[in-house]
Write an enzyme that holds these catalytic residues in place. Structure first.
Site, PDB file in Angstrom:
ATOM      1  N   ASP A   1       0.842  -1.201   0.000  1.00  0.00           N
ATOM      2  CA  ASP A   1       0.000   0.000   0.000  1.00  0.00           C
ATOM      3  C   ASP A   1       0.877   1.251   0.000  1.00  0.00           C
ATOM      4  O   ASP A   1       0.367   2.378  -0.031  1.00  0.00           O
ATOM      5  CB  ASP A   1      -1.017  -0.010   1.143  1.00  0.00           C
ATOM      6  CG  ASP A   1      -0.396  -0.028   2.521  1.00  0.00           C
ATOM      7  OD1 ASP A   1       0.837  -0.142   2.627  1.00  0.00           O
ATOM      8  OD2 ASP A   1      -1.155   0.075   3.505  1.00  0.00           O
ATOM      9  N   SER A   2       2.217   1.058  -0.033  1.00  0.00           N
ATOM     10  CA  SER A   2       3.132   2.175  -0.294  1.00  0.00           C
ATOM     11  C   SER A   2       2.831   2.802  -1.650  1.00  0.00           C
ATOM     12  O   SER A   2       3.323   3.884  -1.954  1.00  0.00           O
ATOM     13  CB  SER A   2       4.587   1.693  -0.253  1.00  0.00           C
ATOM     14  OG  SER A   2       4.756   0.551  -1.065  1.00  0.00           O
TER      15      SER A   2
ATOM     16  N   ASP B   1      -1.140  -6.201   0.048  1.00  0.00           N
ATOM     17  CA  ASP B   1      -1.425  -5.518   1.320  1.00  0.00           C
ATOM     18  C   ASP B   1      -2.922  -5.331   1.520  1.00  0.00           C
ATOM     19  O   ASP B   1      -3.641  -4.974   0.589  1.00  0.00           O
ATOM     20  CB  ASP B   1      -0.789  -4.111   1.296  1.00  0.00           C
ATOM     21  CG  ASP B   1       0.440  -4.008   2.174  1.00  0.00           C
ATOM     22  OD1 ASP B   1       0.582  -4.819   3.110  1.00  0.00           O
ATOM     23  OD2 ASP B   1       1.257  -3.113   1.912  1.00  0.00           O
TER      24      ASP B   1
ATOM     25  N   LYS C   1      -1.118  -9.251   3.415  1.00  0.00           N
ATOM     26  CA  LYS C   1      -0.330  -8.728   4.552  1.00  0.00           C
ATOM     27  C   LYS C   1      -1.208  -7.811   5.389  1.00  0.00           C
ATOM     28  O   LYS C   1      -1.944  -6.986   4.852  1.00  0.00           O
ATOM     29  CB  LYS C   1       0.912  -7.986   4.071  1.00  0.00           C
ATOM     30  CG  LYS C   1       1.748  -7.389   5.219  1.00  0.00           C
ATOM     31  CD  LYS C   1       3.165  -7.029   4.803  1.00  0.00           C
ATOM     32  CE  LYS C   1       3.285  -5.770   4.008  1.00  0.00           C
ATOM     33  NZ  LYS C   1       2.796  -4.552   4.688  1.00  0.00           N
TER      34      LYS C   1
ATOM     35  N   GLU D   1      -1.084  -5.307   8.887  1.00  0.00           N
ATOM     36  CA  GLU D   1      -0.254  -4.606   9.869  1.00  0.00           C
ATOM     37  C   GLU D   1      -0.814  -4.805  11.282  1.00  0.00           C
ATOM     38  O   GLU D   1      -2.031  -4.790  11.480  1.00  0.00           O
ATOM     39  CB  GLU D   1      -0.219  -3.097   9.562  1.00  0.00           C
ATOM     40  CG  GLU D   1       0.523  -2.766   8.281  1.00  0.00           C
ATOM     41  CD  GLU D   1       0.713  -1.272   8.052  1.00  0.00           C
ATOM     42  OE1 GLU D   1       0.436  -0.479   8.984  1.00  0.00           O
ATOM     43  OE2 GLU D   1       1.127  -0.908   6.948  1.00  0.00           O
TER      44      GLU D   1
ATOM     45  N   GLU E   1       9.688  -3.934  10.255  1.00  0.00           N
ATOM     46  CA  GLU E   1      10.082  -2.647   9.659  1.00  0.00           C
ATOM     47  C   GLU E   1      10.651  -1.691  10.707  1.00  0.00           C
ATOM     48  O   GLU E   1      10.027  -1.441  11.755  1.00  0.00           O
ATOM     49  CB  GLU E   1       8.862  -2.001   8.975  1.00  0.00           C
ATOM     50  CG  GLU E   1       9.194  -0.650   8.353  1.00  0.00           C
ATOM     51  CD  GLU E   1       8.159  -0.153   7.366  1.00  0.00           C
ATOM     52  OE1 GLU E   1       7.192  -0.887   7.055  1.00  0.00           O
ATOM     53  OE2 GLU E   1       8.325   0.994   6.896  1.00  0.00           O
TER      54      GLU E   1
END
Ligand code: KIV
Length: 263
Positions: A44-45, A83, A112, A114, A181
């Site tokens: 999602d970057s 993501d 993924k 978070e 991260e």
């Protein structure tokens, strides 16, 4: 033949490093696939590097589905992780499943998510129903406002202990991989030593089972400020292909990340 989660777990057991980069479109996915990367992350970057937002928060499920479809058309061999964007997995495991299913149908082989302990029920729910999940601990960009900025995490002793516990909890819930991260290299090393699933570091030192960078950072095309853990692989490279090949080589032989890229 497509790389599977079992391939990646075997690489971990054999001590072979796993290389990952982000990808958002078919052309780059094909280039990265040809370079031999084992995993591509539709991160999602893309909110930052493609859409020009200041954070990943505005990225929608629709955006992630679209870019995952593009990447899956370009990459025939790499294992693709999509993501789960902000707001699509926090409310209930059922809603998370419905949204994750869209990303899987778009061509991902894993999603993924978070977060640590609060994600336990959701990760169990998804993995028990056939959706592999990658956890993401440390600097979790979707929580940037809660964290007070893009800062290194896990420096204080109690934070470090919580992250060690969270990694164990995610694995017990069924997570098949964990991204770490922006955390101290020594903490990532401890988490990795205790883990039975691959850890993939970004700003987490060289001891992780694999490494990931944002493609636009390592190709030096993103105009924003670079994090300490980013290496500009275009420096001295004659082509994008050459830059990516050097990244893969350095991840495999353990020369990236160096101490200058670690905390
Ligand atoms: O969205 C992304 O690119 C990521 C990486 C920074 C791990 O989550």
């Amino acid at each position: 033949m497509r790389i599977t989660l079992s391939t990646l777990h075997k690489m971990m057991r054999d001590g072979q490093k796993i290389s990952m980069l982000t990808a958002y479109d078919a052309s780059f996915a094909a280039l990265l696939d040809a370079a031999g990367l084992e995993t591509l992350l539709v991160g999602d970057s893309l909110g930052n590097v493609l859409q020009g937002h200041e954070s990943t928060l505005p990225v929608s499920l629709r955006d992630m589905v679209y870019h995952t479809q593009c990447v899956s058309r370009g990459a025939k061999r790499a294992f693709i992780i999509g993501d789960m964007p902000f707001g699509t997995f926090q409310i209930s495991p059922q809603e998370a499943f419905r949204n994750a299913a869209e990303i899987m149908a778009a061509g991902a082989q894993m999603v993924k998510i978070e977060g640590g302990r609060p994600m336990l029920d959701t990760i169990s729910f998804l993995t028990e129903r056939g959706i592999p999940v990658c956890g993401h601990l440390g600097l979790t960009p979707q929580s940037v406002h809660q964290l007070g900025g893009y800062r290194v995490q896990g420096k204080a002793e109690d934070d470090a202990q919580r992250m060690l516990d969270d990694a164990r909890i995610l694995e017990q819930a069924g997570a098949g991989m964990i991204v770490l991260e922006a955390i101290p290299a020594a903490l990532a090393s401890q988490i990795t030593a205790a883990a039975n699933v691959p850890t993939i570091g970004i700003g987490a030192g060289v001891d992780c089972h694999g490494q990931v960078l944002v493609l636009h950072d390592m190709l030096d095309v993103y105009p924003g400020k670079k994090a300490k853990f980013v290496k500009n692989y275009m420096k001295g490279a004659g082509s994008i292909q050459e830059a990516v090949a050097l990244y893969v080589k350095e991840v495999r032989d353990g020369t990236f990340p160096g101490r200058e890229h670690s905390f």
